[in-house]
Design a protein around this motif. Structure first.
Motif, PDB file in Angstrom:
ATOM      1  N   ALA A  26       0.861  -1.176   0.000  1.00  0.00           N
ATOM      2  CA  ALA A  26       0.000   0.000   0.000  1.00  0.00           C
ATOM      3  C   ALA A  26       0.898   1.226   0.000  1.00  0.00           C
ATOM      4  O   ALA A  26       1.942   1.237   0.677  1.00  0.00           O
ATOM      5  N   ARG A  28       0.801   5.654  -0.001  1.00  0.00           N
ATOM      6  CA  ARG A  28      -0.010   6.842   0.204  1.00  0.00           C
ATOM      7  C   ARG A  28       0.465   7.895  -0.795  1.00  0.00           C
ATOM      8  O   ARG A  28       1.649   8.213  -0.846  1.00  0.00           O
ATOM      9  N   THR A  33      -4.515   9.830  -0.359  1.00  0.00           N
ATOM     10  CA  THR A  33      -5.221   8.630  -0.811  1.00  0.00           C
ATOM     11  C   THR A  33      -4.292   7.422  -0.738  1.00  0.00           C
ATOM     12  O   THR A  33      -3.110   7.521  -1.057  1.00  0.00           O
ATOM     13  N   TYR A  35      -3.308   3.713  -2.090  1.00  0.00           N
ATOM     14  CA  TYR A  35      -3.405   2.844  -3.268  1.00  0.00           C
ATOM     15  C   TYR A  35      -2.798   1.502  -2.892  1.00  0.00           C
ATOM     16  O   TYR A  35      -1.778   1.432  -2.220  1.00  0.00           O
ATOM     17  N   ARG A  36      -3.434   0.440  -3.347  1.00  0.00           N
ATOM     18  CA  ARG A  36      -3.024  -0.911  -2.969  1.00  0.00           C
ATOM     19  C   ARG A  36      -2.620  -1.732  -4.184  1.00  0.00           C
ATOM     20  O   ARG A  36      -3.100  -1.512  -5.282  1.00  0.00           O
ATOM     21  N   ALA A  55       0.528  -1.271  -6.852  1.00  0.00           N
ATOM     22  CA  ALA A  55       0.090  -0.101  -6.097  1.00  0.00           C
ATOM     23  C   ALA A  55       0.485   1.192  -6.821  1.00  0.00           C
ATOM     24  O   ALA A  55      -0.306   2.136  -6.897  1.00  0.00           O
ATOM     25  N   ALA A  58      -1.844   1.719  -9.729  1.00  0.00           N
ATOM     26  CA  ALA A  58      -3.147   2.229  -9.281  1.00  0.00           C
ATOM     27  C   ALA A  58      -3.064   3.725  -8.989  1.00  0.00           C
ATOM     28  O   ALA A  58      -3.977   4.485  -9.316  1.00  0.00           O
ATOM     29  N   MET A  59      -1.964   4.159  -8.377  1.00  0.00           N
ATOM     30  CA  MET A  59      -1.777   5.571  -8.069  1.00  0.00           C
ATOM     31  C   MET A  59      -1.711   6.408  -9.341  1.00  0.00           C
ATOM     32  O   MET A  59      -2.395   7.428  -9.468  1.00  0.00           O
ATOM     33  N   ALA A  62      -4.915   6.786 -11.133  1.00  0.00           N
ATOM     34  CA  ALA A  62      -5.817   7.728 -10.463  1.00  0.00           C
ATOM     35  C   ALA A  62      -5.390   9.184 -10.667  1.00  0.00           C
ATOM     36  O   ALA A  62      -6.080  10.095 -10.234  1.00  0.00           O
TER      37      ALA A  62
END
Length: 130
Positions: A26, A28, A33, A35-36, A55, A58-59, A62
């Motif tokens: 994970a 931050r 936010t 993200y995992r 992760a 995903a970041m 986004a």
């Protein structure tokens, strides 16, 4: 939920039919936010994806490109550090002083930083001409 708890939760979703070695990560983002990511294996080794890379992906998907904290957890006798490729990926999006928590499912923890994981890292400055 703590960053480590987020990593612990996503670890359970890892796709590891070959190694059976689940890893959860994970991170931050600068926005706060979380993200995992979990590791995802493929029968055509080494085509899998590490939890840290998931992760980060995903970041970025986004819309964020700066991470401020990292947690990684695995069921192992000692905390498992990111592989070399993931160390470079973390360094791409986080400063050297970004805290990294490495943990085991049994509760052992190691606190470090991106800079300590990858001293002398290759960065964009190496590509600049003066």
């Amino acid at each position: 939920m703590s960053l480590l708890d987020a990593a612990r939760e996503v670890r359970e979703r890892a796709y590891v039919p070959y190694s059976k070695f689940k890893v959860g990560a994970a991170i931050r983002g600068a926005s706060g936010t979380v993200y995992r990511g979990c590791n995802v294996e493929n029968v055509a080794y080494p085509e899998g994806t590490c939890a840290e890379a998931g992760a980060i992906s995903a970041m970025v998907a986004a819309g964020e490109t700066v991470l401020t904290e990292v947690a990684v957890i695995a069921d192992s006798p000692s905390p498992v550090p990111p592989c070399g490729g993931c160390r470079q990926k973390l360094a791409e999006f986080g400063a050297g002083d970004v805290p990294v928590l490495l943990a085991t499912t049994d509760g052992a923890e190691m606190h470090t930083t991106i800079g300590d994981l990858l001293p002398g890292r290759f960065d964009a400055g190496h590509m600049a001409r003066t």
